[in-house]
Design a protein around this motif. Sequence first.
Motif, PDB file in Angstrom:
ATOM      1  N   ILE A 153       0.779  -1.301  -0.116  1.00  0.00           N
ATOM      2  CA  ILE A 153       0.066   0.078   0.217  1.00  0.00           C
ATOM      3  C   ILE A 153       0.707   1.231  -0.042  1.00  0.00           C
ATOM      4  O   ILE A 153       0.687   2.112  -0.757  1.00  0.00           O
ATOM      5  CB  ILE A 153      -0.930  -0.179   1.456  1.00  0.00           C
ATOM      6  CG1 ILE A 153      -1.830  -1.285   1.213  1.00  0.00           C
ATOM      7  CG2 ILE A 153      -1.812   1.382   1.316  1.00  0.00           C
ATOM      8  CD1 ILE A 153      -2.439  -1.449   2.799  1.00  0.00           C
ATOM      9  N   THR A 199      -1.175   4.186  -3.220  1.00  0.00           N
ATOM     10  CA  THR A 199      -2.686   4.365  -3.710  1.00  0.00           C
ATOM     11  C   THR A 199      -3.559   3.563  -2.589  1.00  0.00           C
ATOM     12  O   THR A 199      -2.859   2.364  -2.049  1.00  0.00           O
ATOM     13  CB  THR A 199      -2.520   4.045  -5.078  1.00  0.00           C
ATOM     14  OG1 THR A 199      -4.148   3.618  -5.506  1.00  0.00           O
ATOM     15  CG2 THR A 199      -1.718   2.436  -5.255  1.00  0.00           C
ATOM     16  N   TYR A 200      -4.669   3.921  -2.670  1.00  0.00           N
ATOM     17  CA  TYR A 200      -5.655   3.092  -1.880  1.00  0.00           C
ATOM     18  C   TYR A 200      -6.178   2.087  -2.821  1.00  0.00           C
ATOM     19  O   TYR A 200      -6.949   1.232  -1.971  1.00  0.00           O
ATOM     20  CB  TYR A 200      -6.600   4.026  -1.325  1.00  0.00           C
ATOM     21  CG  TYR A 200      -6.429   5.189  -0.458  1.00  0.00           C
ATOM     22  CD1 TYR A 200      -5.833   4.764   0.792  1.00  0.00           C
ATOM     23  CD2 TYR A 200      -6.407   6.477  -0.430  1.00  0.00           C
ATOM     24  CE1 TYR A 200      -5.457   5.666   1.790  1.00  0.00           C
ATOM     25  CE2 TYR A 200      -5.827   7.419   0.438  1.00  0.00           C
ATOM     26  CZ  TYR A 200      -5.494   6.930   1.512  1.00  0.00           C
ATOM     27  OH  TYR A 200      -5.125   7.865   2.219  1.00  0.00           O
ATOM     28  N   VAL A 201      -6.053   2.021  -3.696  1.00  0.00           N
ATOM     29  CA  VAL A 201      -6.406   0.924  -4.500  1.00  0.00           C
ATOM     30  C   VAL A 201      -6.281  -0.580  -4.115  1.00  0.00           C
ATOM     31  O   VAL A 201      -7.044  -1.438  -4.135  1.00  0.00           O
ATOM     32  CB  VAL A 201      -6.232   1.234  -6.072  1.00  0.00           C
ATOM     33  CG1 VAL A 201      -7.271  -0.078  -6.963  1.00  0.00           C
ATOM     34  CG2 VAL A 201      -6.932   2.562  -6.667  1.00  0.00           C
ATOM     35  N   VAL A 202      -5.116  -0.675  -3.840  1.00  0.00           N
ATOM     36  CA  VAL A 202      -4.672  -1.834  -3.354  1.00  0.00           C
ATOM     37  C   VAL A 202      -4.983  -2.382  -1.886  1.00  0.00           C
ATOM     38  O   VAL A 202      -4.762  -3.641  -1.607  1.00  0.00           O
ATOM     39  CB  VAL A 202      -2.975  -2.080  -3.427  1.00  0.00           C
ATOM     40  CG1 VAL A 202      -2.671  -1.994  -5.000  1.00  0.00           C
ATOM     41  CG2 VAL A 202      -2.406  -0.888  -2.618  1.00  0.00           C
ATOM     42  N   PRO A 231      -7.735  -3.287  -0.408  1.00  0.00           N
ATOM     43  CA  PRO A 231      -8.622  -4.336  -0.357  1.00  0.00           C
ATOM     44  C   PRO A 231      -7.752  -5.682  -0.555  1.00  0.00           C
ATOM     45  O   PRO A 231      -7.917  -6.533  -0.023  1.00  0.00           O
ATOM     46  CB  PRO A 231      -9.815  -4.309  -1.205  1.00  0.00           C
ATOM     47  CG  PRO A 231      -9.760  -2.835  -1.588  1.00  0.00           C
ATOM     48  CD  PRO A 231      -8.311  -2.281  -1.538  1.00  0.00           C
ATOM     49  N   VAL A 232      -7.078  -5.553  -1.881  1.00  0.00           N
ATOM     50  CA  VAL A 232      -6.080  -6.558  -2.178  1.00  0.00           C
ATOM     51  C   VAL A 232      -5.301  -7.044  -1.002  1.00  0.00           C
ATOM     52  O   VAL A 232      -5.155  -8.321  -0.581  1.00  0.00           O
ATOM     53  CB  VAL A 232      -5.504  -6.346  -3.373  1.00  0.00           C
ATOM     54  CG1 VAL A 232      -4.881  -7.594  -3.849  1.00  0.00           C
ATOM     55  CG2 VAL A 232      -6.613  -5.695  -4.537  1.00  0.00           C
ATOM     56  N   SER A 233      -4.559  -5.906  -0.688  1.00  0.00           N
ATOM     57  CA  SER A 233      -3.550  -6.191   0.375  1.00  0.00           C
ATOM     58  C   SER A 233      -4.039  -6.802   1.676  1.00  0.00           C
ATOM     59  O   SER A 233      -3.638  -7.921   2.180  1.00  0.00           O
ATOM     60  CB  SER A 233      -2.705  -4.838   0.971  1.00  0.00           C
ATOM     61  OG  SER A 233      -1.886  -4.452  -0.123  1.00  0.00           O
TER      62      SER A 233
END
Lengths: 181, 282
Positions: free
Chosen positions: B232, B237-240, B242-244
């Motif tokens: 992250i 970026t905040y996009v990752v 949920p994935v992380s």
Amino acid sequence: MMIISNLLLLVFSEGAEKGGSPLDVNPGVILWTVVTFLFLLLVLKKFAWKPILNSLSERENFIKDSLEKADKAQKDAEKLIAENKANLAKADEEAQKIIEQSRDLAEKLKAQILDESKNQAKKMISDATQEIERKNAEAFSKLKEQVADIAVNAAEKILKENLNKESQIKLVNKYLDDLKN
Amino acid sequence: MWITNPNTVADTVKTVTETAKKQDTSWIMHHILDARELDFAPFGVIHLPEIHLFGFDISITKHVVFMWLAFVILVSTLVFMTKSYKKSLVPKGVTNLMEVLIVFVRDEIVKPTIGKGYERFLPYLLTVFFFILTCNFLGLIPYGSTATSNIAVTATLATISFIFIQVGGMMKNGVFGYFKGLIPHGIPFWLLPIMLVVELLGLFTKPFALAIRLFANMTAGHIVILSLIGLIFILHTYVVVPVSVAFALFIFCLEILVALLQAYIFTMLSGLFIGMAVHQEH
């Protein structure tokens, strides 16, 4: 060889310089691990494993014994039931036998009584017949006597009134002959 | 080309390590490595006492504190368990849970691996199992630290296992008989020197493998989780997120499994090696 060892030396020395690497071995930690682990081993062996394992085996034995006991009890119960069944069958048979016997006895008794009563009745009938015959004969003889008397009396009367001897005798004989028949 | 010139190689390595130095990895290593203090960020830091004895640095470190914590947890739980057994032989609650583990270690690990005469090694293997298990789990709680991710700890545990293996074998077969039994029957005599070396080496590779396996497994999970979270901040970026988080959660669940598994494997292999040393005929 020298290159590789140089390389390793460089990498590790750089690593060690900076806050340590995960592969660093701290002798203090070794000492404390030995102390902690051996102390833990001794304490647990004395205060935990021995009583716990004893309790476990005690319970296992208890369960095993209980199962064996239950098994035995079941077998005993089964034996008892079988015995009871046999006894019941025997009692049934006996009862049947007794009933049979009493039925036979009753049958015999009935026949006997019937026979006896038949005989008695026969005897009574024959007795009665004899009595009747005797009474008949008696009555007949009495009647004969009375008839003779009456006849004699009648004859006397007739004689007194009508002394036609020949015809009278004929008449009397004729009457007597009639009576005889 | 470059092999012919060692100086070039050295220079290259130097540049690489220097650039690596500039990349700050301490935020990961902070969670993996041993430390001299207990860091309860953001509430503060507890500094542990430094002790020096005969020139050795035997300061109390974070991992030592967590080993002691494991010690306290184990002793209190198991002593509580013995008390509850005194009350009634029917287990309840915590006793039930611990009993499942104890019976598992006894019937599924120690009995099949050692076989006859397993009772003698049961306390040691039970202690090792519960100690490693508790240390592994302590690393999964917040502010916790995995003592078993320290190579010094795992190497010491493996060494103790090694001593138990050797002493167990020697007590059963005699010192001479034990070493004689190490060499398999029916090999040509000219192979003896080689076999001797191989078998002696084999004695030491077993505990070495034990130590490395436990250390690597307990370290790797934490590094993976931290790397996933670090993604992250590296990608800005905040996009990752949920994935992380999803992956980190998955790895965490995996770590719970690994914590159990490694305790099981260490105990099982120790038992297996003890069994091999005690019953050499197989």
